[in-house]
Write an enzyme that holds these catalytic residues in place. Structure first.
Site, short mmCIF file in Angstrom:
data_model
loop_
_atom_site.label_atom_id
_atom_site.label_comp_id
_atom_site.label_asym_id
_atom_site.label_seq_id
_atom_site.Cartn_x
_atom_site.Cartn_y
_atom_site.Cartn_z
N LYS A 23 1.09 -1.29 0.26
CA LYS A 23 0.22 0.16 0.45
C LYS A 23 0.74 0.91 0.06
O LYS A 23 1.80 1.10 1.29
CB LYS A 23 -0.73 -0.14 1.61
CG LYS A 23 -2.05 0.83 1.51
CD LYS A 23 -3.12 0.87 2.23
CE LYS A 23 -3.92 1.88 2.61
NZ LYS A 23 -4.64 1.62 3.80
N SER A 31 -9.91 1.79 2.79
CA SER A 31 -9.05 2.14 1.77
C SER A 31 -8.07 1.84 0.93
O SER A 31 -7.58 1.60 -0.61
CB SER A 31 -8.67 3.23 2.53
OG SER A 31 -7.40 3.10 3.42
N SER A 52 -10.14 -1.27 6.92
CA SER A 52 -9.61 -0.70 5.50
C SER A 52 -8.76 -2.15 4.38
O SER A 52 -8.04 -2.07 4.15
CB SER A 52 -8.41 0.82 5.43
OG SER A 52 -9.29 1.87 4.94
#
Ligand code: GLN
Length: 487
Positions: free
Chosen positions: A79, A154, A178
């Site tokens: 990420k 997210s 997330s």
């Protein structure tokens, strides 16, 4: 050789028996990314050079008979809020476009030290603020199961990359859901560990007392393997806990399902839950029952306050954490400003995405004198109530079973212009972060349109071994996690 859908241990078997090389593995994934990612858009940066270089080092160690790390040959996506030394780290915000970190985050480095290979950095909502990846300052990631749907957020880029087999595992963060939400919408497994199990060092901070970095993988056994490596005290993060880290893989079948008390919190099975989601999650509970577990109806009465508490406390911490992006120490800056105030206003005004500004505004308001007690203090008190509710419930039952997302993946655009609607998708995830306890999300079926549904198993503080063991046994009885999107 077709390496699609292989787990870490399966790929390592091929590597160690010399049927393939680490370079072959990397080339396989690079080819898939080139072919498939233009449709999915999971990656912001593809680290082709670094991946091939790491693979060559592993191959040469194997050739010389030298020992290799526990993750040799395992290909990971990261990420883009994890700092990766000399590799662009944008946090998916225009604020950090082209930013090259001078150091790496602890848990990324731990994985690299075990010879994991980084294949790229993945898209997210900016600084992880969001639930769909649509807030990204670059582009929206698509759900590999249906390209017109969101992957969740997210950490949507990481989840989509694992689901579409563009890597074997991925790093994400879970501040309010997330990891679990995108795992659930993309049919993969994800672990939100206990707060303090994994170091937050070197990750752009969202809400420091909530942020939990963790992993996504194709199954729970891989989550166990990876968490053994990521977990543990870090002198650079004072909130990490100095507990011995168990070998999660060794104890994967240790929990006896016979007589296991599984709590079903009634507040998680009512509105806004969709009927198909409820049915599949209840079917997962029933499966445990058929193996001897006892289903116990429980109540977590303050669940309905979770969203309000979370969306006061988290933006408050965000507003403090975002102060550092002033265009001087970090981030891009604008030119030709007549004075320092216009410098700040133009720089932050131009490069921060709408959701980033919204969170700073809410947080600054909640913390301002005159409102502090009414909002921040009150929300902090309710936080304690929610935490106590979980610890008390977990005295009566061994584990709590609940849905992750109230619905399956929704259409791209459906909630993007309505922040409140978007915040409501977190209804079943945020309380777990408010409390700080661990939760593992895993697949439990599909709706009529073939969109994935997931459930979560929530344990008491540092009971990762227990929830991973229960989740792993579920995956031995079912094959939902083996289904992959036709892409
Ligand atoms: N959707 C939640 C939010 O927008 C959770 C985000 C997260 O866990 N990073 O705050």
């Amino acid at each position: 050789m077709d390496l699609k859908s292989l787990t870490i241990s399966q790929i390592q078997e091929l590597l160690f028996s010399k049927q393939i090389s680490a370079v072959d593995i990397v080339k396989f994934y690079l080819q898939r990314i080139k072919k498939i990612d233009p449709q999915i858009k999971a990656f912001i940066t593809i680290t082709e050079k670094e991946a091939l270089k790491q693979a060559e080092i592993i191959d040469s160690k194997i050739k010389k008979g030298e020992s290799v790390g526990k993750l040799a040959g395992a290909v990971m996506a990261v990420k883009d809020i994890f700092l990766t030394k000399d590799i662009q780290t944008t946090a998916s915000s225009q604020v950090l476009k082209d930013y090259l970190p001078q150091y790496s985050s602890t848990i990324y480095q731990k994985l690299i030290d075990e010879d994991a290979i980084i294949i790229g950095k993945t898209n997210t909502d900016p600084f992880a603020f969001g639930g769909s990846t649509e807030n990204s300052g670059f582009f929206t990631t698509k759900n590999p199961w249906n390209l017109s749907k969101v992957p969740g957020g997210s950490s949507g880029g990481s989840a989509a990359a694992v689901a579409a087999d563009l890597c074997q595992f991925a790093l994400g963060t879970d501040t309010g859901g997330s990891i679990r939400l995108p795992a659930s919408l993309c049919n993969i497994s994800g672990l939100k560990p206990t707060y303090g199990l994994n170091s937050r060092y070197g990750i752009t901070a969202m809400a420091s007392s909530f942020d939990c970095p963790g992993v996504f993988a194709k199954n729970v056994a891989d989550l166990a393997l990876l968490t053994k490596i990521t977990a543990g005290v870090d002198p650079k993060d004072a909130t990490t806990i100095d507990n011995p880290v168990p070998d999660y893989s060794e104890i994967l079948n240790n929990v006896d399902l016979k007589g296991l008390k599984i709590g079903l919190p009634k507040e998680y099975f009512i509105d806004p839950i969709n009927t198909e989601v409820k049915e599949k999650v209840m079917a997962a509970a029933k499966l445990f029952q058929s193996k001897g577990a006892i289903l116990v109806d429980i109540s977590l009465p303050n669940t309905n306050l979770g969203i309000a508490v979370y969306y006061i406390l988290v933006p408050s911490e965000i507003s403090a954490n975002m102060a550092r992006y002033d265009g001087i120490r970090f981030g891009r800056n604008t030119d030709n400003n007549p004075d320092i105030t216009s410098y700040y206003m133009n720089t932050r005004g131009q490069y921060m995405e709408a959701e980033v500004k919204r969170r700073i505004l809410i947080g600054t308001y909640a913390l301002s004198s005159g409102y502090y007690d009414a909002y921040y203090t009150k929300a902090s008190k309710v936080r304690t109530l929610i935490k106590n509710e979980f610890t008390n419930a977990l005295k009566e039952v061994d584990v709590i079973l609940a849905p992750v997302s109230p619905t399956v993946a929704w259409d791209i655009g459906a909630k993007a212009n309505d922040p409140l609607q978007m915040y409501l998708v977190d209804a079943f995830t945020v309380c777990i972060n408010v409390a700080g306890v661990p939760s593992v999300a895993l697949p439990c079926g599909f709706n009529q349109e073939n969109l994935p549904i997931g459930f979560q198993l929530i344990g008491n503080f540092f009971e990762e071994s227990k929830i991973l063991s229960i989740a792993n046994q579920y995956q031995q009885f079912t094959d939902y996690h083996l289904q992959t999107p036709k892409i």
